[in-house]
Design a protein around this motif. Structure first.
Motif, mmCIF file in Angstrom:
data_model
loop_
_atom_site.group_PDB
_atom_site.id
_atom_site.type_symbol
_atom_site.label_atom_id
_atom_site.label_comp_id
_atom_site.label_asym_id
_atom_site.label_seq_id
_atom_site.Cartn_x
_atom_site.Cartn_y
_atom_site.Cartn_z
ATOM 1 N N UNK A 134 50.268 -46.030 -12.562
ATOM 2 C CA UNK A 134 49.302 -47.082 -12.912
ATOM 3 C C UNK A 134 47.896 -46.668 -12.511
ATOM 4 N N UNK A 135 46.926 -47.071 -13.329
ATOM 5 C CA UNK A 135 45.513 -46.832 -13.080
ATOM 6 C C UNK A 135 44.763 -48.142 -13.313
ATOM 7 N N UNK A 136 43.875 -48.483 -12.404
ATOM 8 C CA UNK A 136 43.055 -49.685 -12.544
ATOM 9 C C UNK A 136 41.636 -49.293 -12.931
ATOM 10 N N UNK A 137 41.091 -49.995 -13.923
ATOM 11 C CA UNK A 137 39.716 -49.795 -14.350
ATOM 12 C C UNK A 137 38.903 -51.057 -14.053
ATOM 13 N N UNK A 138 37.717 -50.857 -13.539
ATOM 14 C CA UNK A 138 36.823 -51.983 -13.298
ATOM 15 C C UNK A 138 36.379 -52.586 -14.634
ATOM 16 N N UNK A 139 35.997 -53.881 -14.634
ATOM 17 C CA UNK A 139 35.591 -54.529 -15.896
ATOM 18 C C UNK A 139 34.430 -53.836 -16.608
ATOM 19 N N UNK A 140 33.614 -53.085 -15.857
ATOM 20 C CA UNK A 140 32.453 -52.419 -16.461
ATOM 21 C C UNK A 140 32.788 -51.022 -16.997
ATOM 22 N N UNK A 141 34.029 -50.578 -16.825
ATOM 23 C CA UNK A 141 34.410 -49.232 -17.266
ATOM 24 C C UNK A 141 34.270 -49.110 -18.786
ATOM 25 N N UNK A 142 33.660 -48.047 -19.233
ATOM 26 C CA UNK A 142 33.506 -47.810 -20.661
ATOM 27 C C UNK A 142 34.656 -46.950 -21.184
ATOM 28 N N UNK A 143 34.842 -47.009 -22.503
ATOM 29 C CA UNK A 143 35.965 -46.328 -23.128
ATOM 30 C C UNK A 143 35.985 -44.835 -22.880
ATOM 31 N N UNK A 144 34.819 -44.204 -22.886
ATOM 32 C CA UNK A 144 34.768 -42.756 -22.685
ATOM 33 C C UNK A 144 35.276 -42.385 -21.294
ATOM 34 N N UNK A 145 34.894 -43.181 -20.290
ATOM 35 C CA UNK A 145 35.370 -42.938 -18.926
ATOM 36 C C UNK A 145 36.861 -43.189 -18.816
ATOM 37 N N UNK A 146 37.343 -44.271 -19.452
ATOM 38 C CA UNK A 146 38.775 -44.585 -19.411
ATOM 39 C C UNK A 146 39.582 -43.462 -20.056
ATOM 40 N N UNK A 147 39.122 -42.971 -21.196
ATOM 41 C CA UNK A 147 39.829 -41.895 -21.886
ATOM 42 C C UNK A 147 39.877 -40.650 -21.012
ATOM 43 N N UNK A 148 38.750 -40.287 -20.441
ATOM 44 C CA UNK A 148 38.708 -39.097 -19.596
ATOM 45 C C UNK A 148 39.608 -39.220 -18.379
ATOM 46 N N UNK A 149 39.669 -40.413 -17.810
ATOM 47 C CA UNK A 149 40.516 -40.641 -16.636
ATOM 48 C C UNK A 149 41.992 -40.522 -16.997
ATOM 49 N N UNK A 150 42.387 -41.148 -18.101
ATOM 50 C CA UNK A 150 43.790 -41.078 -18.529
ATOM 51 C C UNK A 150 44.162 -39.645 -18.899
ATOM 52 N N UNK A 151 43.250 -38.922 -19.491
ATOM 53 C CA UNK A 151 43.520 -37.525 -19.843
ATOM 54 C C UNK A 151 43.692 -36.684 -18.581
ATOM 55 N N UNK A 152 42.824 -36.901 -17.602
ATOM 56 C CA UNK A 152 42.906 -36.123 -16.364
ATOM 57 C C UNK A 152 44.205 -36.417 -15.607
ATOM 58 N N UNK A 153 44.597 -37.689 -15.558
ATOM 59 C CA UNK A 153 45.843 -38.045 -14.890
ATOM 60 C C UNK A 153 47.036 -37.438 -15.623
ATOM 61 N N UNK A 154 46.998 -37.463 -16.935
ATOM 62 C CA UNK A 154 48.089 -36.880 -17.715
ATOM 63 C C UNK A 154 48.221 -35.395 -17.420
ATOM 64 N N UNK A 155 47.085 -34.710 -17.366
ATOM 65 C CA UNK A 155 47.106 -33.274 -17.084
ATOM 66 C C UNK A 155 47.642 -33.000 -15.687
ATOM 67 N N UNK A 156 47.266 -33.826 -14.733
ATOM 68 C CA UNK A 156 47.730 -33.619 -13.357
ATOM 69 C C UNK A 156 49.231 -33.870 -13.225
ATOM 70 N N UNK A 157 49.716 -34.917 -13.888
ATOM 71 C CA UNK A 157 51.122 -35.289 -13.761
ATOM 72 C C UNK A 157 52.050 -34.352 -14.517
ATOM 73 N N UNK A 158 51.524 -33.619 -15.476
ATOM 74 C CA UNK A 158 52.355 -32.693 -16.252
ATOM 75 C C UNK A 158 51.752 -31.287 -16.210
ATOM 76 N N UNK A 159 51.367 -30.872 -15.017
ATOM 77 C CA UNK A 159 50.839 -29.523 -14.829
ATOM 78 C C UNK A 159 51.996 -28.606 -14.441
ATOM 79 N N UNK A 160 52.366 -27.716 -15.346
ATOM 80 C CA UNK A 160 53.512 -26.836 -15.118
ATOM 81 C C UNK A 160 53.090 -25.387 -14.878
ATOM 82 N N UNK A 161 51.811 -25.178 -14.594
ATOM 83 C CA UNK A 161 51.311 -23.812 -14.464
ATOM 84 C C UNK A 161 51.944 -23.067 -13.291
ATOM 85 N N UNK A 162 52.516 -23.788 -12.326
ATOM 86 C CA UNK A 162 53.128 -23.141 -11.170
ATOM 87 C C UNK A 162 54.595 -22.776 -11.416
ATOM 88 N N UNK A 163 55.141 -23.168 -12.569
ATOM 89 C CA UNK A 163 56.550 -22.923 -12.857
ATOM 90 C C UNK A 163 56.730 -21.597 -13.583
#
Length: 210
Positions: A134-163
């Motif tokens: 889960x990720x919480x966004x403040x009411x003032x968060x803009x779409x570009x920031x939300x997209x970038x945050x979700x993308x970064x979390x996705x990359x972190x949670x599915x980073x297989x470069x060490x495998x």
């Protein structure tokens, strides 16, 4: 049909935030299974299944699953079908070896009599799995920031470069995440973030080092 471009997500996010200013915006993510794309199209008279946008082959094991348990889904959507002319369930057919094949549903599309479509998370009890991130966004968060945050979390949670490539050949790992707004009534968009496929292919192609 459920994937959105970056700009589509940003525009829909910003429009929803402008229509409903104030509330904290929470997104919950589910790992996205690798595999073929499945759509189950249900009306009051029929149930059809497509695999990668084509009718499911007659010998596909998904038919056995629906012969055994499909009535459960039909019973659960019956109430929605009294208000919508069609229900579509989108998911993946996940195969991990000869003995582990399953259907992972993620998103439901509900079409009313006028043709208007409503996209929501899959909530029927049949094969229901909940989000874990889960990720919480403040009411003032803009779409570009939300997209970038979700993308970064996705990359972190599915980073297989060490495998190792050898390990990746033996397992089918998630290829991204599907992010759902917790409060669907505000009209915030769902985001399918499947970014890891190229990374997985590249790592599998790497030669093993001694």
């Amino acid at each position: 049909m459920f994937n959105k471009t970056q700009m589509q997500f940003i525009n829909e996010f910003d429009n929803a935030r402008e229509r409903h200013p104030g509330p904290l915006m929470i997104y919950t993510g589910r790992l996205l299974a690798p595999g073929d794309e499945v759509e189950v199209i249900i009306t009051s008279e029929s149930l059809a299944i497509t695999i990668n946008d084509l009718p499911a082959p007659a010998d596909h094991p998904i038919h056995d699953l629906f012969e055994r348990e499909g009535f459960i889904l039909r019973e659960e959507v019956s109430d929605d079908l009294s208000r919508f002319r069609e229900i579509r369930v989108w998911g993946r057919w996940y195969v991990d070896g000869p003995d582990d094949q399953l259907f992972e549903p993620y998103i439901t599309c509900k079409t009313d009599a006028s043709g208007s479509k409503k996209f929501v998370r899959y909530v029927y009890d049949w094969i229901l799995r909940v989000g874990r991130h889960s990720i919480e966004f403040e009411p003032t968060t803009e779409g570009e920031t939300a997209y970038g945050t979700l993308r970064a979390w996705s990359a972190q949670l599915t980073d297989y470069s060490h495998l190792s490539p050898r390990f990746l050949e033996t397992v089918n790992l998630p290829t991204g995440l599907v992010w759902f707004p917790q409060d669907e009534e505000y009209g915030l968009p769902i985001l399918v973030m499947e970014h890891a496929m190229d990374l997985i292919r590249a790592l599998k192609a790497e030669p093993e080092t001694a």
